[in-house]
Scaffold this active site. Structure first.
Site, PDB file in Angstrom:
ATOM      1  N   GLU A   1       0.844  -1.198   0.000  1.00 55.14           N
ATOM      2  CA  GLU A   1       0.000   0.000   0.000  1.00 55.14           C
ATOM      3  C   GLU A   1       0.879   1.248   0.000  1.00 55.14           C
ATOM      4  OE1 GLU A   1      -2.585   1.509  -0.505  1.00 55.14           O
ATOM      5  OE2 GLU A   1      -4.260   1.021   0.782  1.00 55.14           O
ATOM      6  N   ASP A   2       0.381   2.290  -0.615  1.00 52.77           N
ATOM      7  CA  ASP A   2       1.081   3.573  -0.551  1.00 52.77           C
ATOM      8  C   ASP A   2       1.020   4.134   0.867  1.00 52.77           C
ATOM      9  OD1 ASP A   2      -1.667   4.023  -0.656  1.00 52.77           O
ATOM     10  OD2 ASP A   2      -1.596   5.418  -2.339  1.00 52.77           O
TER      11      ASP A   2
ATOM     12  N   ASP B   1      -3.933   4.677   6.447  1.00 56.41           N
ATOM     13  CA  ASP B   1      -4.524   5.853   7.094  1.00 56.41           C
ATOM     14  C   ASP B   1      -5.497   5.380   8.178  1.00 56.41           C
ATOM     15  OD1 ASP B   1      -5.242   8.511   7.522  1.00 56.41           O
ATOM     16  OD2 ASP B   1      -6.586   8.618   5.811  1.00 56.41           O
TER      17      ASP B   1
ATOM     18  N   PHE C   1      -2.102  15.853   4.382  1.00 54.54           N
ATOM     19  CA  PHE C   1      -2.432  15.124   3.168  1.00 54.54           C
ATOM     20  C   PHE C   1      -1.221  15.084   2.257  1.00 54.54           C
ATOM     21  CE2 PHE C   1      -4.395  13.983  -0.798  1.00 54.54           C
ATOM     22  CZ  PHE C   1      -5.261  12.989  -0.374  1.00 54.54           C
TER      23      PHE C   1
ATOM     24  N   ARG D   1       0.687  12.124  -8.744  1.00 56.51           N
ATOM     25  CA  ARG D   1       1.154  10.755  -8.496  1.00 56.51           C
ATOM     26  C   ARG D   1       2.608  10.540  -8.908  1.00 56.51           C
ATOM     27  NH1 ARG D   1      -2.845   7.220  -7.064  1.00 56.51           N
ATOM     28  NH2 ARG D   1      -4.845   7.496  -8.078  1.00 56.51           N
TER      29      ARG D   1
HETATM   30  P1  IMP Z   1      -7.517   4.023   4.690  1.00 53.52           P
HETATM   31  O1  IMP Z   1      -8.548   3.033   4.240  1.00 53.52           O
HETATM   32  O2  IMP Z   1      -8.145   5.185   5.418  1.00 53.52           O
HETATM   33  O3  IMP Z   1      -6.364   3.423   5.451  1.00 53.52           O
HETATM   34  O4  IMP Z   1      -6.993   4.735   3.412  1.00 53.52           O
HETATM   35  C1  IMP Z   1      -6.084   4.240   2.596  1.00 53.52           C
HETATM   36  C2  IMP Z   1      -6.178   4.936   1.258  1.00 53.52           C
HETATM   37  O5  IMP Z   1      -6.606   6.307   1.352  1.00 53.52           O
HETATM   38  C3  IMP Z   1      -4.814   4.980   0.654  1.00 53.52           C
HETATM   39  O6  IMP Z   1      -4.576   3.838  -0.119  1.00 53.52           O
HETATM   40  C4  IMP Z   1      -4.865   6.232  -0.188  1.00 53.52           C
HETATM   41  O7  IMP Z   1      -5.391   5.919  -1.456  1.00 53.52           O
HETATM   42  C5  IMP Z   1      -5.846   7.131   0.515  1.00 53.52           C
HETATM   43  N1  IMP Z   1      -5.118   8.142   1.341  1.00 53.52           N
HETATM   44  C6  IMP Z   1      -5.103   8.229   2.681  1.00 53.52           C
HETATM   45  N2  IMP Z   1      -4.336   9.264   3.093  1.00 53.52           N
HETATM   46  C7  IMP Z   1      -3.842   9.819   1.969  1.00 53.52           C
HETATM   47  C8  IMP Z   1      -2.946  10.922   1.717  1.00 53.52           C
HETATM   48  O8  IMP Z   1      -2.419  11.602   2.616  1.00 53.52           O
HETATM   49  N3  IMP Z   1      -2.681  11.182   0.413  1.00 53.52           N
HETATM   50  C9  IMP Z   1      -3.184  10.473  -0.614  1.00 53.52           C
HETATM   51  N4  IMP Z   1      -4.018   9.433  -0.430  1.00 53.52           N
HETATM   52  C10 IMP Z   1      -4.341   9.109   0.848  1.00 53.52           C
HETATM   53 MG    MG Z   2      -4.609   3.759  -2.211  1.00 53.26          MG
END
Ligand code: IMP
Ligand code: MG
Length: 172
Positions: free
Chosen positions: A96-97, A100, A149, A162
């Site tokens: 995963e990138d 969050d 962010f 990206r």
């Molecule tokens: P989660 O389900 O809240 O853990 O979110 C994960 C996804 O939200 C990541 O794979 C990203 O695509 C997106 N995301 C969360 N925070 C950021 C950020 O700071 N920048 C860009 N994308 C984010």
């Molecule tokens: Mg993502």
């Protein structure tokens, strides 16, 4: 124009990938791994990581749609692309990138458990530890950040930024 503040330079990210690849290569020495990238954000990180591993790796991808706009996922998730590899008995590493709230990873861990893998680990370049809403954690992480962010190195803001080689924080 959005204001972008540098957070991690391309050189720092390169060193981080080397470190994570070393950890994975050590943990899975003598075994194969399947790297499953979460599209689109993980494509750059996965490409760099795969080339640094000394263990045999196979590559596949999933895509998860999150309903909700803006900077946060709504928690309503749907798999829009599944892996095409048979994961039974395999060491799966979800790449995963950014981790969050953890909702996406929680969703994927449940999804992959049904495929009877030997193991499932999570590898995320960025870990926003403070924002977690679930009990998930990553076994391999690049950098922990408090908040903000982030864009670049695969991360987007409405599909922009990206392909920036470093990671930046979008300033309001
Ligand atoms: P989660 O389900 O809240 O853990 O979110 C994960 C996804 O939200 C990541 O794979 C990203 O695509 C997106 N995301 C969360 N925070 C950021 C950020 O700071 N920048 C860009 N994308 C984010
Ligand atoms: Mg993502």
């Amino acid at each position: 124009m959005d204001k972008l503040e540098p957070v991690f330079s391309p050189r720092e990210l390169e060193k981080t990938v080397e470190r994570i690849a070393g950890e994975i290569s050590r943990d899975f020495a003598g075994q194969d791994v399947v790297l499953v990238g979460v599209l689109n954000g993980a494509f750059i990180f996965l490409a760099d990581l795969a080339r640094q591993l000394t263990v045999n790796s196979f590559i596949d991808f999933v895509r998860v749609a999150s309903y909700g706009k803006g900077m946060e996922s709504s928690g309503e998730l749907k798999l829009t692309k599944d892996v095409e590899t048979d994961l039974e008995g395999k060491n799966v590493i979800i790449v995963e990138d950014i981790l969050d709230t953890g909702l996406t990873i929680e969703f994927l861990l449940k999804h992959f458990a049904a495929k009877k893998p030997l193991s499932v680990s999570v590898c995320a370049m960025i870990d926003k530890t403070k924002r977690r809403k679930t009990a998930v954690c990553a076994q391999y992480t690049g950098h922990a950040v408090e908040d903000g962010f982030l864009v670049g190195y695969g991360l987007d803001w409405a599909e922009k930024y990206r392909c920036l080689p470093g990671i930046y924080c979008v300033k309001p």
